[in-house]
Scaffold this active site. Structure first.
Site, short mmCIF file in Angstrom:
data_model
loop_
_atom_site.label_atom_id
_atom_site.label_comp_id
_atom_site.label_asym_id
_atom_site.label_seq_id
_atom_site.Cartn_x
_atom_site.Cartn_y
_atom_site.Cartn_z
N ASP A 52 33.01 28.87 64.11
CA ASP A 52 33.55 30.23 64.17
C ASP A 52 32.50 31.23 64.61
OD1 ASP A 52 36.09 29.53 63.31
OD2 ASP A 52 35.62 29.85 61.19
N TYR A 113 26.96 19.92 57.00
CA TYR A 113 26.82 21.38 57.04
C TYR A 113 25.92 21.85 55.91
CZ TYR A 113 30.70 22.12 60.36
OH TYR A 113 31.51 22.13 61.47
#
EC number: 5.4.99.12
Length: 247
Positions: A52, A113
């Site tokens: 994003d 992540y």
């Protein structure tokens, strides 16, 4: 057509995410412009994770098919030279030749992540767009213990965006660790794939545990509710990094 695997690093602060969008500055459009400048061809890249706006990467992976079988170091150096000249905050760390059936997205078996929290009274002066600043003291041990309630295969409806396009909310979360290094707190997440806003939703909900507003049982109840309204706040994108993709 020879297929090349690109490993990328970028600061996503000034980009509207990975995916190419009309009239918006994105990672994909900047990378494909560099590829066009190098090869003279309009080529499309495929990526492991469509990050994003504001999300960073230290180990993003993409693939592209060139007509010519270039030397890998030539591709790396040419793309980096153009990206640097254009003032882009993107670096090509590595280039490899891969088989035609390699797919940066669908061949991935694990994604890693890291979410970074700066936990101190004073705000960040240098890394304001690369961490989530939380001035309230956080109980890291409580956060880590609560995080283990999320590990395993679950319906993660509570922790995914209402705009998530995944067909199923069921995912298998392999690891979710929370640990402190000085003033920084790290959330490390590992799974084959993640839902839209899943890790940022984890971070926001675990913050509620860290400040003492939620217990581990509250987090578990939110998970089992399968209700987006039961999620804590969605943490800002500034703290999130895609660090590694395994194949």
């Amino acid at each position: 057509m020879p297929r090349f695997k690109l490993t990328l690093e970028y600061d996503g602060s000034n980009y509207a995410g990975w995916q190419r969008q009309a009239e918006l500055h994105t990672i994909q459009s900047a990378l494909e412009q560099a590829i066009f400048h190098f090869s003279g061809q309009q080529l499309t890249t495929t990526t492991a994770g469509r990050t994003d706006a504001g999300v960073h990467a230290t180990g993003q992976v993409a693939h592209v098919d060139f007509i010519k079988n270039w030397q890998t170091y030539t591709v790396r150096d040419a793309l980096n030279a153009y990206l640097q000249k254009q003032g882009e905050e993107i670096a090509v760390l590595n280039v490899q030749n891969v088989p035609d059936n390699f797919d940066a997205r669908f061949s991935a078996i694990k994604r890693h992540y890291l979410f970074k929290i700066l936990n101190r009274l004073s705000p960040p002066a240098l890394n304001i767009k690369r961490v989530w600043w939380i001035p309230k003291p956080l109980n890291v041990d409580a956060m880590h213990q609560a995080a283990q309630k999320l590990v395993g295969q679950h319906d993660f409806t509570t922790f995914r965006s209402a705009h998530c396009q995944a067909k199923s909310p069921i995912r298998t979360l392999e690891r979710l660790d929370v640990y402190r290094e000085g003033e920084e707190i790290f959330l490390y997440a590992q799974a084959r794939s993640f839902l839209h806003h899943q890790i940022r939703s984890f971070a926001g909900s675990l913050m509620e545990v860290g400040i003492g507003r939620w217990t581990a049982q509250d987090l578990e109840a939110a998970l089992h509710a399968k209700d987006r309204k039961r999620c804590g706040m969605v943490a800002p994108p500034s703290g999130l990094y895609l660090t590694q993709v395994d194949y």
